[in-house]
Structure formats: C-alpha cells, structure tokens
Design a protein around this motif. Sequence first.
Motif, PDB file in Angstrom:
ATOM      1  N   ILE A   3       0.823  -1.214   0.000  1.00  0.00           N
ATOM      2  CA  ILE A   3       0.000   0.000   0.000  1.00  0.00           C
ATOM      3  C   ILE A   3       0.855   1.261   0.000  1.00  0.00           C
ATOM      4  N   ASN A   4       2.045   1.198   0.603  1.00  0.00           N
ATOM      5  CA  ASN A   4       2.932   2.360   0.643  1.00  0.00           C
ATOM      6  C   ASN A   4       3.450   2.708  -0.741  1.00  0.00           C
ATOM      7  N   ILE A   9       3.281   6.362  -5.459  1.00  0.00           N
ATOM      8  CA  ILE A   9       2.959   6.614  -6.874  1.00  0.00           C
ATOM      9  C   ILE A   9       1.889   7.701  -6.977  1.00  0.00           C
ATOM     10  N   ALA A  10       0.883   7.652  -6.125  1.00  0.00           N
ATOM     11  CA  ALA A  10      -0.181   8.658  -6.141  1.00  0.00           C
ATOM     12  C   ALA A  10       0.367  10.046  -5.821  1.00  0.00           C
ATOM     13  N   ALA A  17       0.921  16.373 -11.783  1.00  0.00           N
ATOM     14  CA  ALA A  17      -0.285  17.043 -12.265  1.00  0.00           C
ATOM     15  C   ALA A  17      -0.330  18.495 -11.785  1.00  0.00           C
ATOM     16  N   PHE A  18       0.044  18.733 -10.536  1.00  0.00           N
ATOM     17  CA  PHE A  18       0.052  20.091  -9.997  1.00  0.00           C
ATOM     18  C   PHE A  18       1.035  20.977 -10.755  1.00  0.00           C
ATOM     19  N   ILE A  19       2.209  20.470 -10.999  1.00  0.00           N
ATOM     20  CA  ILE A  19       3.226  21.239 -11.736  1.00  0.00           C
ATOM     21  C   ILE A  19       2.759  21.499 -13.169  1.00  0.00           C
TER      22      ILE A  19
END
Length: 85
Positions: A3-4, A9-10, A17-19
Amino acid sequence: MDINVLRQIAVVLGAVAFIAICWWAFSPKRKKRFEEDAQLPFADEEQSRRAAYKADGKDIEDESAAGGGQEHPPSAEQNKGQDKQ
C-alpha cells in the motif's frame, strides 16, 4: 504491491499534475487570453448600462457628444427628491 508503494505513486502523480497545471496557467502564451477573460464581467456591465440607456430613449454617444450628459445613470440617491415632485 504494498500500500505504501501505491501511495508514493499517487503522490508523485499528484505532484506532476500540480506542476503541469501551474505551468499551463502561467505560461506566457496564455497571458493575453487570461487578461481578456478577466475583463468579461466588466464588458457585461458596460453592455447592461448601454441597454438601460437605450431603454430610456437615450443614446450614450449622443449625450457625450453634446457634452451635457452624465457618464453613469443617476443613482437612487440622486433620484430621491425627483419622485416627490
């Protein structure tokens, strides 16, 4: 998969996406479009003002050419005493 690893990756995809969005929003070739879009509310206000003058049977250009017209329609405060007459 742990899960880590999925969380990492997320986070990386979110940062990318923000950049990308920041780069798109602040790129120089879009500056002119955003400046024009920022003036849209004021263009609508000007159009409404012209429609109001035409509804009263006045023309903004005729009044300004005559030199005696007001730039803006009279406010409620200015018309307060005229209703009683």
